[in-house]
Design a protein around this motif. Structure first.
Motif, PDB file in Angstrom:
ATOM      1  N   MET A   1       0.850  -1.185   0.000  1.00 53.58           N
ATOM      2  CA  MET A   1       0.000   0.000   0.000  1.00 53.58           C
ATOM      3  C   MET A   1       0.887   1.236   0.000  1.00 53.58           C
ATOM      4  SD  MET A   1      -1.286   0.645   3.925  1.00 53.58           S
ATOM      5  CE  MET A   1      -0.139   1.255   5.154  1.00 53.58           C
ATOM      6  N   ILE A  19       0.681  -3.593   4.156  1.00 58.61           N
ATOM      7  CA  ILE A  19      -0.580  -3.317   4.847  1.00 58.61           C
ATOM      8  C   ILE A  19      -0.436  -3.819   6.280  1.00 58.61           C
ATOM      9  CG2 ILE A  19      -3.046  -3.842   4.962  1.00 58.61           C
ATOM     10  CD1 ILE A  19      -3.033  -4.128   1.934  1.00 58.61           C
ATOM     11  N   ARG A  30      -9.655   0.954   6.172  1.00 54.02           N
ATOM     12  CA  ARG A  30      -9.325   1.477   4.842  1.00 54.02           C
ATOM     13  C   ARG A  30      -9.665   2.967   4.834  1.00 54.02           C
ATOM     14  NH1 ARG A  30     -12.738   2.275   0.780  1.00 54.02           N
ATOM     15  NH2 ARG A  30     -14.236   0.744   1.587  1.00 54.02           N
ATOM     16  N   TYR A 119      -4.298   2.293   4.326  1.00 55.11           N
ATOM     17  CA  TYR A 119      -4.858   1.636   5.505  1.00 55.11           C
ATOM     18  C   TYR A 119      -4.169   2.161   6.753  1.00 55.11           C
ATOM     19  CZ  TYR A 119      -6.854  -1.857   2.319  1.00 55.11           C
ATOM     20  OH  TYR A 119      -7.557  -2.482   1.329  1.00 55.11           O
TER      21      TYR A 119
END
Length: 342
Positions: A1, A19, A30, A119
């Motif tokens: 991410m 993540i 999220r 996240y």
């Protein structure tokens, strides 16, 4: 991410990171939106204490996508706003109910990874559920509104009070609205920017003043001013030396001054203690949001706070570093980072 990482003072970059996994008592969220705050600029320049390397972003909301052990009271798919300020619950300040003054206070987006990312992990106790029907970018306003709400609580505004708000940024414009909701019948906002003065009147200010056009103390508290003798409450929201110095001179004898704006650590201002003593002014600091985040979230969800007019633009994570590295554009109020924005 993707995550916007403060790797060292002055070094802010978007990086690819793993993540995170929610630990016991945590939620994996999220991120839908995260507001850029003046504090983020202070963090970049080392003017506010932090612990890099860290992902910035403390004004966020998003959708719960995974739940850690020992969490059973919130569902996957819920939308939450995160209270970033985590107190220890054990020190003398916490035991006295002063959790914002916790000796071991840690903040998401300052001391642990925050919401400028796809996240973020959030302790369940810091997450407040908000409606799925709410525009998600509105959820990013819960944290700054909570900070303003604490300042309003400290100010003692009553029905019929007169108030001056110094500073026309998002904190000042939210404070104008909360002061009116608290019962103030006169709310004057001072800012040099004409666009922000117009916006302040649209969201509830009864008058505005351009401090560059006249002596603000005379214009407001002088014999021919808007409130001769001064106002009941002054709330400083700009975080600059000039407005802090003006604040005590705008309050009436027996009035209250609340310092809500964040000046860079180490900066000082000159004040006249005799004036504070002789006129028995209450000069208070208002720090973050003890026990008010839930109230702020409910206010946002209710729709009584004007938010859409305060949103200047929405940017992607890739654009956020440049926004934080530069001063706000003229007339800019709140920039929101939307991680999935193309």
């Amino acid at each position: 991410m993707k995550a916007l990482r403060l790797e060292a003072i002055g070094d802010l970059f978007v990086r690819e990171v793993d993540i995170p996994s929610p630990g016991p008592g945590d939620l994996l969220v999220r991120v839908e939106a995260c507001g850029i705050c003046g504090t983020d600029r202070h963090l970049l320049h080392g003017e506010f204490p932090s612990t890099p390397p860290v992902t910035l972003g403390h004004e966020f909301c998003g959708i719960v996508e995974a739940i850690g052990d020992h969490v059973s009271d919130i569902a996957i798919g819920a939308r939450i706003t995160g209270d970033p300020n985590i107190s220890c619950g054990r020190c003398s300040q916490c035991r006295a109910g002063r959790v914002n003054l916790c000796h071991a206070l840690r903040a998401i987006g300052i001391h642990r990874d925050g919401g400028f990312a796809d996240y973020v992990t959030v302790p369940r106790k810091q997450a407040h559920e908000i409606p799925l029907s709410l525009d998600p970018v509105h959820g990013a306003f819960c944290e700054p509104l909570a900070c303003c709400l604490h300042g309003i609580d400290l100010s003692g505004i009553r029905t019929g009070s007169s108030v001056v708000v110094l500073g026309g940024g998002v904190i000042g414009l939210l404070t104008v609205q909360l002061a009116r909701l608290a019962g103030a019948t006169t709310v004057i906002l001072s800012t040099r920017q004409a666009a922000k003065r117009r916006l302040a009147e649209e969201v509830g200010a009864t008058a505005t003043v351009d401090p560059s056009a006249s002596d603000i103390v005379e214009a407001i508290a002088g014999p021919a001013g808007l409130v001769p003798g001064g106002v009941d409450v002054v709330i400083e929201c700009a975080g600059v030396a000039e407005t802090v110095q003006q604040s005590t001179r705008l309050a009436k004898s027996g009035g209250t001054v609340v310092i809500l704006g964040v000046m860079p650590r180490g900066e000082t201002v000159e004040i006249e203690p005799f004036d504070i003593l002789f006129r028995e002014l209450r000069v208070l600091g208002s720090f973050i949001n003890p026990f008010v985040h839930r109230r702020a979230a409910d206010l946002v969800a209710s729709g009584v706070i004007e938010i859409d007019k305060l949103i200047s633009r929405r940017v992607s994570l890739d654009e956020a570093a440049s926004v934080i590295a530069h001063p706000p554009a003229a007339g800019e109020v709140k920039v929101l980072v939307v991680p999935n924005r193309a």
